[in-house]
Write a protein that holds these residues in place. Structure first.
Motif, PDB file in Angstrom:
ATOM      1  N   PRO A 130       0.808  -1.231   0.000  1.00  0.00           N
ATOM      2  CA  PRO A 130       0.000   0.000   0.000  1.00  0.00           C
ATOM      3  C   PRO A 130       0.838   1.278   0.000  1.00  0.00           C
ATOM      4  O   PRO A 130       0.345   2.339  -0.383  1.00  0.00           O
ATOM      5  N   LEU A 131       2.102   1.176   0.428  1.00  0.00           N
ATOM      6  CA  LEU A 131       3.008   2.331   0.410  1.00  0.00           C
ATOM      7  C   LEU A 131       3.766   2.443  -0.914  1.00  0.00           C
ATOM      8  O   LEU A 131       4.658   3.274  -1.046  1.00  0.00           O
ATOM      9  N   ASP A 132       3.428   1.578  -1.864  1.00  0.00           N
ATOM     10  CA  ASP A 132       4.044   1.568  -3.192  1.00  0.00           C
ATOM     11  C   ASP A 132       5.493   1.093  -3.153  1.00  0.00           C
ATOM     12  O   ASP A 132       6.321   1.530  -3.960  1.00  0.00           O
ATOM     13  N   PHE A 133       5.815   0.202  -2.225  1.00  0.00           N
ATOM     14  CA  PHE A 133       7.120  -0.435  -2.178  1.00  0.00           C
ATOM     15  C   PHE A 133       7.058  -1.772  -2.927  1.00  0.00           C
ATOM     16  O   PHE A 133       6.025  -2.442  -2.934  1.00  0.00           O
ATOM     17  N   ASP A 134       8.153  -2.142  -3.551  1.00  0.00           N
ATOM     18  CA  ASP A 134       8.311  -3.467  -4.144  1.00  0.00           C
ATOM     19  C   ASP A 134       9.404  -4.207  -3.378  1.00  0.00           C
ATOM     20  O   ASP A 134      10.243  -3.574  -2.715  1.00  0.00           O
ATOM     21  N   PHE A 135       9.425  -5.540  -3.508  1.00  0.00           N
ATOM     22  CA  PHE A 135      10.291  -6.332  -2.651  1.00  0.00           C
ATOM     23  C   PHE A 135      11.075  -7.389  -3.418  1.00  0.00           C
ATOM     24  O   PHE A 135      10.573  -7.994  -4.370  1.00  0.00           O
ATOM     25  N   VAL A 136      12.321  -7.573  -2.970  1.00  0.00           N
ATOM     26  CA  VAL A 136      13.191  -8.633  -3.468  1.00  0.00           C
ATOM     27  C   VAL A 136      13.681  -9.410  -2.242  1.00  0.00           C
ATOM     28  O   VAL A 136      14.193  -8.810  -1.296  1.00  0.00           O
ATOM     29  N   PHE A 137      13.496 -10.719  -2.272  1.00  0.00           N
ATOM     30  CA  PHE A 137      13.904 -11.569  -1.151  1.00  0.00           C
ATOM     31  C   PHE A 137      15.100 -12.423  -1.560  1.00  0.00           C
ATOM     32  O   PHE A 137      15.159 -12.911  -2.692  1.00  0.00           O
ATOM     33  N   LEU A 138      16.027 -12.605  -0.622  1.00  0.00           N
ATOM     34  CA  LEU A 138      17.101 -13.575  -0.804  1.00  0.00           C
ATOM     35  C   LEU A 138      16.967 -14.605   0.294  1.00  0.00           C
ATOM     36  O   LEU A 138      17.002 -14.273   1.488  1.00  0.00           O
ATOM     37  N   ASP A 139      16.787 -15.880  -0.127  1.00  0.00           N
ATOM     38  CA  ASP A 139      16.563 -16.943   0.848  1.00  0.00           C
ATOM     39  C   ASP A 139      16.929 -18.267   0.189  1.00  0.00           C
ATOM     40  O   ASP A 139      16.569 -18.508  -0.961  1.00  0.00           O
ATOM     41  N   PRO A 140      17.624 -19.154   0.923  1.00  0.00           N
ATOM     42  CA  PRO A 140      18.006 -20.449   0.339  1.00  0.00           C
ATOM     43  C   PRO A 140      16.863 -21.452   0.256  1.00  0.00           C
ATOM     44  O   PRO A 140      16.990 -22.474  -0.420  1.00  0.00           O
ATOM     45  N   ALA A 141      15.741 -21.193   0.925  1.00  0.00           N
ATOM     46  CA  ALA A 141      14.645 -22.155   0.935  1.00  0.00           C
ATOM     47  C   ALA A 141      13.940 -22.202  -0.417  1.00  0.00           C
ATOM     48  O   ALA A 141      13.639 -21.160  -1.009  1.00  0.00           O
ATOM     49  N   THR A 142      13.671 -23.401  -0.886  1.00  0.00           N
ATOM     50  CA  THR A 142      12.982 -23.578  -2.166  1.00  0.00           C
ATOM     51  C   THR A 142      11.543 -23.091  -2.090  1.00  0.00           C
ATOM     52  O   THR A 142      11.031 -22.459  -3.015  1.00  0.00           O
ATOM     53  N   GLU A 143      10.882 -23.391  -0.973  1.00  0.00           N
ATOM     54  CA  GLU A 143       9.480 -23.006  -0.813  1.00  0.00           C
ATOM     55  C   GLU A 143       9.350 -21.890   0.227  1.00  0.00           C
ATOM     56  O   GLU A 143       8.540 -21.984   1.157  1.00  0.00           O
ATOM     57  N   ALA A 144      10.107 -20.822   0.077  1.00  0.00           N
ATOM     58  CA  ALA A 144      10.040 -19.695   0.998  1.00  0.00           C
ATOM     59  C   ALA A 144       8.666 -19.039   0.898  1.00  0.00           C
ATOM     60  O   ALA A 144       8.210 -18.696  -0.193  1.00  0.00           O
ATOM     61  N   CYS A 145       8.004 -18.865   2.044  1.00  0.00           N
ATOM     62  CA  CYS A 145       6.592 -18.473   1.992  1.00  0.00           C
ATOM     63  C   CYS A 145       6.383 -17.019   1.584  1.00  0.00           C
ATOM     64  O   CYS A 145       5.276 -16.641   1.196  1.00  0.00           O
ATOM     65  N   ALA A 146       7.421 -16.182   1.639  1.00  0.00           N
ATOM     66  CA  ALA A 146       7.282 -14.796   1.180  1.00  0.00           C
ATOM     67  C   ALA A 146       7.540 -14.654  -0.316  1.00  0.00           C
ATOM     68  O   ALA A 146       7.223 -13.616  -0.905  1.00  0.00           O
ATOM     69  N   ALA A 147       8.100 -15.684  -0.946  1.00  0.00           N
ATOM     70  CA  ALA A 147       8.518 -15.583  -2.347  1.00  0.00           C
ATOM     71  C   ALA A 147       7.418 -15.129  -3.297  1.00  0.00           C
ATOM     72  O   ALA A 147       7.689 -14.342  -4.211  1.00  0.00           O
ATOM     73  N   PRO A 148       6.160 -15.561  -3.124  1.00  0.00           N
ATOM     74  CA  PRO A 148       5.125 -15.114  -4.060  1.00  0.00           C
ATOM     75  C   PRO A 148       4.842 -13.612  -4.011  1.00  0.00           C
ATOM     76  O   PRO A 148       4.177 -13.087  -4.906  1.00  0.00           O
ATOM     77  N   LEU A 149       5.345 -12.933  -2.991  1.00  0.00           N
ATOM     78  CA  LEU A 149       5.041 -11.514  -2.848  1.00  0.00           C
ATOM     79  C   LEU A 149       6.129 -10.608  -3.411  1.00  0.00           C
ATOM     80  O   LEU A 149       6.112  -9.395  -3.202  1.00  0.00           O
ATOM     81  N   GLY A 150       7.072 -11.171  -4.125  1.00  0.00           N
ATOM     82  CA  GLY A 150       8.120 -10.351  -4.739  1.00  0.00           C
ATOM     83  C   GLY A 150       9.056 -11.223  -5.546  1.00  0.00           C
ATOM     84  O   GLY A 150       8.773 -12.385  -5.818  1.00  0.00           O
ATOM     85  N   GLU A 151      10.190 -10.656  -5.915  1.00  0.00           N
ATOM     86  CA  GLU A 151      11.215 -11.435  -6.616  1.00  0.00           C
ATOM     87  C   GLU A 151      11.996 -12.244  -5.584  1.00  0.00           C
ATOM     88  O   GLU A 151      12.388 -11.720  -4.540  1.00  0.00           O
ATOM     89  N   HIS A 152      12.222 -13.533  -5.866  1.00  0.00           N
ATOM     90  CA  HIS A 152      12.937 -14.403  -4.943  1.00  0.00           C
ATOM     91  C   HIS A 152      14.265 -14.809  -5.566  1.00  0.00           C
ATOM     92  O   HIS A 152      14.294 -15.515  -6.578  1.00  0.00           O
ATOM     93  N   ILE A 153      15.356 -14.339  -4.966  1.00  0.00           N
ATOM     94  CA  ILE A 153      16.684 -14.808  -5.357  1.00  0.00           C
ATOM     95  C   ILE A 153      16.970 -16.035  -4.504  1.00  0.00           C
ATOM     96  O   ILE A 153      17.196 -15.940  -3.297  1.00  0.00           O
ATOM     97  N   HIS A 154      16.933 -17.190  -5.136  1.00  0.00           N
ATOM     98  CA  HIS A 154      17.075 -18.458  -4.423  1.00  0.00           C
ATOM     99  C   HIS A 154      18.559 -18.796  -4.330  1.00  0.00           C
ATOM    100  O   HIS A 154      19.158 -19.308  -5.284  1.00  0.00           O
TER     101      HIS A 154
END
Length: 363
Positions: free
Chosen positions: A21-45
């Protein structure tokens, strides 16, 4: 603004939900294959120590933060050398080691239970003589939700505890016969602006938080804020920090800090004017902080192992359902409910119903 988050668990997920809602976008870095936040932004696995992936992460975002305190220190330093990383890596250094935490509390004159570091079996014997029994032997690093701990009640307990935890840096802490467990959530902005949420009374079982209830006018609010302020200002902290306390004989004893948004603050999504997640993002992005006041009566009930059916939860007035998109698993936090009500009595009744539902399917 693109915000990078080291870690893509449920805290990262809720940060993203608060940030869109604040107009932020997100990039996540996480080694987990099924990281639960991944659908909400770009996931660098990738692994947290994969410098090529970390470099990609840094190029992709404007600022970065983390959603759990066990991000390797070298990872934090790599990122902080290229883009703003908030809170600063020093908060991780302290928050990752229970001995460093206790030493910081001592330095800042914040009361703590008796403790001693333990490196050998002989050192454990000495620590028991100095700290006394009962006591709790803990790993200095990585333990959470009751993991990496052993309660020592009599000398015969030492061998089993050492057999399970020995061979790594440990700390022995005096067992505190506490009356309550409280947490204080502080948020500090880039310019030093600081706000506090009402202290939260926490109920644990098997070392895992089950219920968290914010207190509208707790007599220990000022003391908790004072201790949290000392830590936050000493670290030059930016963002949300949680400080957990034992209440013994009417006073606070410091347990530990979490340099991030925290499970005991999840009620704030519906229960506070501005949630801990939005306020963390406001702080690191340099925006004015939001109002931390209560909207009314609220509490949080964790779903551990599995979650009750939506139909059962939705039938209860004032219940707000949060699933984390995680596969059910014993002792795993898979979601929570924020429970709201018009009165304390009504809240207690609804919390009891939701807790009973959670216990019937969970653990």
């Amino acid at each position: 603004m693109k915000i990078g988050i080291l870690g893509a668990g449920q805290l990262g997920r809720m940060l993203a939900l608060a940030g869109y809602p604040l107009d932020f976008d997100f990039v996540f870095l996480d080694p987990a294959t099924e990281a639960c936040a991944a659908p909400l932004g770009e996931h660098i696995h990738a692994d947290y120590q994969d410098e090529r992936a970390l470099a990609e992460f840094c190029v992709a975002v404007d600022i970065a933060t983390y959603e759990f305190e066990n991000v390797p220190a070298k990872t934090a330093e790599f990122v902080a050398g290229r883009i703003p990383l908030l809170p600063a890596p020093v908060a991780l250094t302290v928050g990752q080691d229970r001995l460093s935490e206790k030493q910081l509390f001592d330095k800042l004159k914040i009361p703590v239970p008796r403790y001693m570091p333990v490196a050998t079996r002989e050192a454990l014997e000495l620590a028991v003589k100095n700290v006394g029994l009962p006591a709790v032997l803990k790993t200095r690093r990585l333990g959470y939700d009751g993991k990496g701990q052993a309660v020592l009640r009599k000398p015969e307990d030492l061998d089993a505890a050492w057999g399970r935890l020995g061979g790594q840096p440990l700390i022995l802490e005096a067992f505190v016969p506490f009356q309550r467990e409280l947490s204080c959530l502080a948020v500090r902005g880039k310019g030093g602006e600081m706000r506090f949420y009402p202290v939260v009374e926490n109920v644990h079982r098997d070392g895992i938080l089950r219920v968290a209830i914010p207190q509208a006018s707790d007599p220990l609010q000022a003391e908790a804020e004072d201790y949290a302020r000392r830590v936050v200002e000493h670290l030059g902290y930016v963002g949300v920090l949680a400080f957990e306390f034992f209440v013994a004989d009417g006073r606070l004893l410091a347990n530990e800090i979490a340099p991030r948004v925290h499970n005991s603050g999840h009620w704030s999504i519906e229960g506070a004017v501005c949630s801990q997640f939005e306020n963390h993002l406001r702080a690191i992005a340099g925006l004015p902080l939001g109002d931390t006041g209560l909207r009314g009566h609220s509490a949080m009930v964790n779903f551990i192992g599995d979650a009750p059916a939506n139909e059962a939860l939705a039938a209860i007035p004032g219940v707000h359902i949060h699933h984390y998109g995680k596969t059910p698993k014993p002792q795993r936090k898979v979601g929570h409910a924020t429970v709201t009500a018009a009165s304390a009595e009504e809240l207690a009744q609804r919390v009891a119903i939701v807790s009973q539902l959670a216990d019937s399917v969970g653990d």
